[in-house]
Design an enzyme around this catalytic site. Sequence first.
Site, PDB file in Angstrom:
ATOM      1  CE1 TYR A  18      -4.033   2.083   0.567  1.00 52.80           C
ATOM      2  CE2 TYR A  18      -2.519   3.370   1.899  1.00 52.80           C
ATOM      3  CZ  TYR A  18      -3.719   3.244   1.234  1.00 52.80           C
ATOM      4  OH  TYR A  18      -4.604   4.302   1.237  1.00 52.80           O
ATOM      5  CG  HIS A  35      -0.944   5.537  -1.560  1.00 52.37           C
ATOM      6  ND1 HIS A  35      -1.452   4.258  -1.502  1.00 52.37           N
ATOM      7  CD2 HIS A  35      -1.988   6.369  -1.715  1.00 52.37           C
ATOM      8  CE1 HIS A  35      -2.767   4.326  -1.604  1.00 52.37           C
ATOM      9  NE2 HIS A  35      -3.127   5.590  -1.731  1.00 52.37           N
ATOM     10  CE1 TYR A  64      -6.452  11.095   0.992  1.00 49.99           C
ATOM     11  CE2 TYR A  64      -6.763  11.585  -1.318  1.00 49.99           C
ATOM     12  CZ  TYR A  64      -7.003  10.779  -0.228  1.00 49.99           C
ATOM     13  OH  TYR A  64      -7.784   9.662  -0.365  1.00 49.99           O
ATOM     14  CD1 TRP A 113      -6.420   5.033  -6.342  1.00 47.64           C
ATOM     15  CD2 TRP A 113      -4.447   4.903  -7.374  1.00 47.64           C
ATOM     16  NE1 TRP A 113      -5.456   4.972  -5.378  1.00 47.64           N
ATOM     17  CE2 TRP A 113      -4.235   4.894  -5.980  1.00 47.64           C
ATOM     18  CE3 TRP A 113      -3.354   4.830  -8.230  1.00 47.64           C
ATOM     19  CZ2 TRP A 113      -2.961   4.814  -5.429  1.00 47.64           C
ATOM     20  CZ3 TRP A 113      -2.082   4.755  -7.668  1.00 47.64           C
ATOM     21  CH2 TRP A 113      -1.891   4.739  -6.279  1.00 47.64           C
TER      22      TRP A 113
END
Length: 104
Positions: A18, A22, A41, A76
Amino acid sequence: MYRNAFTMKLKPGFEAEYKKRHDEIWPELSTLLSKSGIHEYSIFLDEESLTLFAFQKLEEGFDDAALPNHPIVKKWWAYMADIMETNDDNSPVAKPLNEVFYMD
């Protein structure tokens, strides 16, 4: 700007993947999010529960209905579906959070 927070859930064993995905976020996705009015974000991981906590600052008038229909976002979501809990459309299962305290 206003603040938005929500949780998502990671599947067991995919913590490093993960983060890797990212760290390598697609430039076109990052640009789309910024142009759509998403700023600052952040996503945090509780490694014990595998709960992901997301925080965003959103521009006034942010249209939260537009992004889920964008082809880059759909791509995505499909890319991330194997490592997260998702809905039938591959969108992450997300739980909105209510702000109960803020200190500036």
